[in-house]
Design a protein around this motif. Structure first.
Motif, PDB file in Angstrom:
ATOM      1  N   VAL A 549      23.722 -89.820  11.390  1.00  0.00           N
ATOM      2  CA  VAL A 549      23.286 -88.554  11.484  1.00  0.00           C
ATOM      3  C   VAL A 549      24.258 -87.599  10.935  1.00  0.00           C
ATOM      4  O   VAL A 549      25.295 -87.584  11.714  1.00  0.00           O
ATOM      5  N   VAL A 564      19.568 -88.752   7.865  1.00  0.00           N
ATOM      6  CA  VAL A 564      19.473 -89.874   9.096  1.00  0.00           C
ATOM      7  C   VAL A 564      19.311 -91.207   8.313  1.00  0.00           C
ATOM      8  O   VAL A 564      18.400 -91.414   7.633  1.00  0.00           O
ATOM      9  N   VAL A 577      16.735 -87.508  17.512  1.00  0.00           N
ATOM     10  CA  VAL A 577      17.727 -87.119  16.771  1.00  0.00           C
ATOM     11  C   VAL A 577      18.197 -85.752  17.003  1.00  0.00           C
ATOM     12  O   VAL A 577      17.426 -84.690  17.132  1.00  0.00           O
ATOM     13  N   LEU A 624      11.679 -93.822  11.974  1.00  0.00           N
ATOM     14  CA  LEU A 624      12.885 -93.890  11.092  1.00  0.00           C
ATOM     15  C   LEU A 624      12.546 -95.308  10.311  1.00  0.00           C
ATOM     16  O   LEU A 624      12.666 -96.340  10.873  1.00  0.00           O
TER      17      LEU A 624
END
Length: 638
Positions: A549, A564, A577, A624
């Protein structure tokens, strides 16, 4: 009647003084073959440097290759220049120099300053002109901003002979004009800002890819005339596409018609093979300490900027120039006067080259392919640097390909390879290269370097490209990489364009297009790309999950981006995050989009929460994607 060579000179005493001092940077205006009118006669003036020759003459079809028909006259000033005028010799005539050495040996050489050569394997020079009525004034007036270090530069590197061919004539090259008509719309569609041509200068041996040059002032006749190449460059400029040439001042081949032992002695190269012979490439190294050779090389650089409107020069094999022991074992090299391994003459030459071209053309760029940690390659000479505008980031390339070639399950053990580049990323003005050198000689294509099944290979490559485009530095991608060429590059055949019919390859192509336009539209990715304040790690240490990140920062905070990257095929449903600021953040790029042949997994936007995470005061949960990356941008209110 004037029916033989007569001594007419284009050289003033001032020219001769500059040439001897190594400070004449426009030698192409003096040397070579120049068609002109003299009295009532039209003919060609010839001038060649051959300081140790016993006699020099011009031979060609016009005199039945008779060495006695048209002798040249040596100047009285000990410059070593032979010159003369031959009536009735016009454009298109082929010629060579017949040189008698001091030992009485007769050799035949092409013209070092020839503007065109016969098509290989023929080796004679042609009387030619670089006259062209350029139509690219609008580009030339604004190219300073297109080449500036605070603007996006996404370079498409290509080899003229193998980019595309007529399927009905696969063994034949397209010419410069045919390439122009296909290349311009393609680059416009892809979104690259510049095209870099592997060497276009005349070369005898095809498998050298152009890096073994005999005609430094001539574009290869394989693809047409000088004016044909100018058409290609002009068409790119008319569509706001910059042009970069590979330039090779590091070595030259030993072909009998070329520069090697030009007048029977070592003129352009060192006599001692410990300094003058290159073991890697079976070629010869320029004598950078000889004034006339420095003038030749710097004049050559300026020639392409002047006569061909080239926007940047990428200088090949700089490391081989900088080190006297490059690819040599102990006892195979001679230390410098201080006892070190640095080639002080080459260092001095490179500084003078950069100072000169930037003084004459301040709106261009020079780019060094330099593979060591030599300090200050892209620092100005007044600060002790070499003076280049940019340097290829070879360490980033090696580490990145090593990391992505590893099975994701093992990437946690080499996590440092993917983070280490930011330790030194701002020591130079770096360009990130995925060049031709990485897809030849058993190295496999970029796609086939990727591990896993077919889906994972493409996902890995999409992720690699997103990482590349969001990493500090300008970008370079070799042709075929944009659609996932599956075989290694072969200089002697076309790219595998038929692959574009398959969804995965077309999806990769759409991703590269998307990245190019995204890169060009987001100031945080280019405004301060060469400064440490343009980048910040948010999470660099999560080796177990192999997630990165980081933040890319623009001059204005509203332009900031958060990237990311998930380097494993594990899908994270709720991955928290840390975010640099509170509010609503939108996903503005996703490498896993369905349009890119991805799985389509992603958050579209997220709101931050007052939960401290990754050393940030606020954070957000993301979906993600597997082997995927997201770029987020804060939504502006009002």
């Amino acid at each position: 009647m004037m029916d033989s060579v007569e001594a007419i000179s284009k050289f003033s005493d001032f020219d001769i003084g500059l040439f001897k001092a190594g400070k004449h940077y426009r030698l192409y205006e003096k040397f070579g073959a120049h068609v002109l009118n003299y009295g009532d006669y039209k003919g060609t003036y010839f001038a060649v440097w051959a300081p140790n020759a016993a006699a020099v003459s011009v031979i060609g079809n016009f005199n039945s290759w008779n060495r006695y028909a048209h002798p040249l006259y040596v100047r009285w000033d000990e410059s070593g220049i032979w010159e003369g005028f031959i009536p009735h010799v016009e454009l298109g005539e082929i010629y060579k120099y017949a040189i008698e050495t001091q030992e009485g040996v007769l050799i035949e050489k092409g013209d070092p300053f020839a503007l065109q050569w016969e098509t290989p394997p023929k080796t004679a020079s042609l009387v030619q002109t670089t006259w062209h009525e350029w139509q690219d004034q609008a580009w030339m007036e604004k190219r300073r901003e297109k080449n500036a270090l605070n603007t996006p530069m996404a370079v498409y590197e290509m080899h003229l002979g193998s980019w595309i061919r007529d399927p009905d004539k696969p063994d034949e090259h397209l010419n410069y004009r045919q390439i122009a008509d296909k290349l311009v719309p393609y680059i416009l569609e892809c979104g690259f800002t510049h095209v870099e041509f592997m060497p276009v200068m005349e070369y005898p041996y095809g498998p050298s890819w152009g890096y073994q040059i005999t005609g430094f002032f001539a574009p290869s006749s394989r693809f047409g005339s000088p004016q044909d190449l100018m058409y290609l460059i002009e068409q790119l400029h008319l569509h706001d596409i910059g042009v970069i040439f590979d330039w090779v001042p590091s070595h030259f081949p030993g072909d009998s018609h070329g520069l090697y032992e030009f007048d029977g002695t070592h003129m352009y190269e060192h006599a001692d093979p410990k300094k003058g012979y290159h073991p890697d490439w079976n070629s010869y190294i320029f004598n950078y300490g000889r004034h006339e050779v420095r003038s030749f090389l710097i004049s050559n650089a300026l020639f392409w900027l002047d006569r061909y409107h080239v926007d940047a020069l990428r200088v090949d094999a700089v490391a081989s120039m900088l080190y006297l022991d490059y690819s040599r074992k102990e006892g195979e090299w001679i230390p410098n006067e201080l006892g070190g391994r640095e080639n002080l003459e080459a260092v001095s030459f490179l500084k003078e080259f950069n100072e000169t071209v930037y003084q004459e053309y301040p709106d261009i760029q020079t780019i060094a392919e330099e593979s060591t940690a030599w300090p200050g390659v892209s620092s100005p000479t007044f600060a002790g640097g070499l003076g280049f505008g940019m340097k290829w980031m070879m360490g980033w390339m090696n580490d990145t390909l090593a990391y992505f070639s590893e099975d994701p399950i093992y990437r946690k053990y080499i996590h440092g390879k993917i983070t280490f580049s930011t330790v030194y990323a701002f020591a130079e003005n770096f360009m990130l290269p995925l060049s031709h050198d990485e897809v030849v000689h058993g190295k496999r294509s970029l796609l086939n370097k990727m591990p896993g099944d077919r889906w994972q290979q493409f996902a890995n490559l999409r992720l690699l490209y997103l990482y590349m485009y969001t990493h500090p530095g300008t970008k370079l991608l070799f042709m075929g990489g944009e659609f996932g060429q599956s075989s290694e590059w072969n200089f002697d055949q076309s790219l595998d364009w038929h692959l574009m019919q398959y969804a995965e390859h077309m999806g990769l192509f759409e991703l590269v297009k998307g990245l190019n336009f995204f890169y060009r539209s987001e100031p945080a990715l280019y405004e301060i790309s060469f400064r440490s304040d343009g980048f910040r790690w948010i999470e660099a240490g999560d080796a177990d999950k192999s997630v990165l990140v980081y933040q890319r920062k623009g001059i204005r905070s509203k332009d900031d981006l958060v990237i990311v990257l998930n380097m494993t095929p594990v899908f994270h449903e709720n991955f928290r995050v840390g975010m640099p600021a509170g509010g609503r953040w939108e996903v503005v790029f996703n490498s896993d989009e369905v349009d890119y042949s991805g799985s389509g997994v992603s958050s579209f936007s997220v709101n931050t929460e007052a939960i401290s995470w990754m050393n940030q005061a606020v954070s957000a949960e993301l979906k993600l994607p597997p082997l995927g990356g997201l770029v987020l941008k804060r939504k502006q209110v009002g």
